[in-house]
Design a protein around this motif. Structure first.
Motif, PDB file in Angstrom:
ATOM      1  N   ARG A 202       0.836  -1.200   0.000  1.00  0.00           N
ATOM      2  CA  ARG A 202       0.000   0.000   0.000  1.00  0.00           C
ATOM      3  C   ARG A 202       0.870   1.249   0.000  1.00  0.00           C
ATOM      4  O   ARG A 202       0.550   2.252  -0.648  1.00  0.00           O
ATOM      5  N   GLU A 206       0.539   4.384  -2.660  1.00  0.00           N
ATOM      6  CA  GLU A 206       0.285   5.753  -2.230  1.00  0.00           C
ATOM      7  C   GLU A 206       1.426   6.681  -2.620  1.00  0.00           C
ATOM      8  O   GLU A 206       1.193   7.842  -2.987  1.00  0.00           O
ATOM      9  N   SER A 210       1.225   9.922  -5.285  1.00  0.00           N
ATOM     10  CA  SER A 210       1.532  11.261  -4.790  1.00  0.00           C
ATOM     11  C   SER A 210       2.528  12.003  -5.662  1.00  0.00           C
ATOM     12  O   SER A 210       2.688  13.219  -5.514  1.00  0.00           O
TER      13      SER A 210
END
Length: 373
Positions: A202, A206, A210
């Motif tokens: 995860r 992420e 970003s």
């Protein structure tokens, strides 16, 4: 195109595949097309690695001789031998090879010896003993790649350090520990296209989300299926990076279901002889790698359907990756799948004395490729 029982995918592209060399390559190279794919982004970690333009062109010609119906995109191995001049040479070298044709349309020729450069941290996976230890050393290379619009492919793990308890690095946190390097590289070279390969966490998902549009991420089929429990004690499911926790697997599934355009398929299909997968010794652990090529598109369809993302199949296996790599598809090259029940994946594929055991062997799979008529 999708109906209840058939799916057509335009020009499926696998943006991370290992095709090996010698007799093993003779067996597995044809499995790219067998698994439904028309493009293979080929890894350079041979023995010895592919380090320059001439070696990349020779390897490409060898692959084309085995199966000319697939478009092969070549990569160079990031090493101290690589120079900015070699980057420019690889990008602009002419390619002369046999171009094959299927009933679904011709393979597209190009004039690029290498599309990308692959970075392996030293010792993290198969044939990575010559991998890098410091990214700053290669900043002149990355600058040349940015200027030539080549892609940097990152095996995103920090090497384990069992002899240094203070580092606390092992296979389960090697990928999250690498992410600061990705962030730093992107900040230093914001126009450089970077792909974080085979993400498993995860945190990786992420992080990539970003960052800017020049940073993308590949996801394998097997990481959509496996968690740590599936490879602990089971050598056939052991790969690098290892599958992580259920929540990490869910993050991979969620970003595909979301249809995020910077996440796409790179199978990391990695064939090994069964003797290297099924046995190990204190001095020779079992080989890291899961082999999915011969069943790849049906397997991805099967897995995506299992978590409600079958409608994302074409973009995940073709559209998004081709857009990032700037490789337009030939819309005439369609791979058609049909739903099936009761089909069990073959236990092995053989050619001569070579043999490979696929992922999902002995399990039922819900889709199969419709052969060209």
């Amino acid at each position: 195109m999708t109906t209840a029982d058939t799916i057509s995918v335009t020009a499926p592209a696998d943006f991370h595949v290992h095709l090996r060399q010698g007799a093993l390559s003779e067996l597995v190279t044809s499995h790219v097309r067998l698994g439904g794919f028309t493009l293979a982004y080929v890894m350079p970690n041979l023995q010895p690695p592919i380090k320059n333009t001439e070696e990349a062109l020779l390897y490409k010609a060898q692959l084309q001789a085995i199966d000319p119906t697939v478009e092969y995109l070549m990569t160079l191995y990031l090493s101290p031998d690589l120079t900015p001049d070699e980057i420019r040479k690889a990008k602009h070298a002419g390619v002369v090879g046999k171009i094959g044709r299927l009933s679904v349309g011709p393979v597209q020729a190009d004039n690029i010896a290498s599309t990308g450069v692959k970075s392996y941290p030293r010792g993290v996976t198969t044939n990575s003993d010559g991998g890098i230890e410091s990214y700053e050393t290669y900043y002149p290379i990355f600058r040349a790649m940015e200027e030539e619009d080549m892609v940097l492919n990152l095996h995103g793990e920090v090497p384990s350090a069992p002899s240094d308890p203070s580092s606390n690095i092992c296979v389960l946190n090697a990928e999250p520990s690498f992410l600061p390097h990705l962030i730093k590289l992107h900040a230093a070279f914001p126009k450089l296209r970077i792909v974080l390969e085979h993400a498993t966490t995860r945190a990786a998902v992420e992080c990539v989300k970003s960052l800017g549009d020049t940073v993308a991420c590949t996801i394998t089929a097997h990481h959509l299926a496996l968690t740590v429990d599936d490879w602990a004690g089971q050598s056939w499911n052991f790969c690098k990076p290892v599958a992580k926790f259920p929540d990490d697997r869910q993050a991979l599934r969620d970003v595909i279901k979301e249809g995020h355009p910077r996440f796409f398929l790179g199978s990391d299909s990695a064939p090994h002889p069964p003797t290297k997968k099924s046995t190990s010794t204190p001095s020779q652990p079992c080989a890291a790698g899961v082999y999915t090529s011969p069943i790849l598109l049906p397997l991805v369809a099967h897995l995506l359907e299992s978590f409600g993302a079958l409608d994302k199949l074409e973009n995940f296996t073709s559209g998004f990756g081709r857009a990032f790599y700037q490789r337009p598809s030939n819309s005439a090259r369609q791979t058609k799948l049909r739903r099936i029940s009761g089909r069990v994946v073959e236990a092995k594929w053989t050619k001569g004395t070579e043999e490979v055991v696929p992922f999902w062997a002995g399990k039922e799979i819900g889709w199969e490729i419709v052969e060209d008529e």
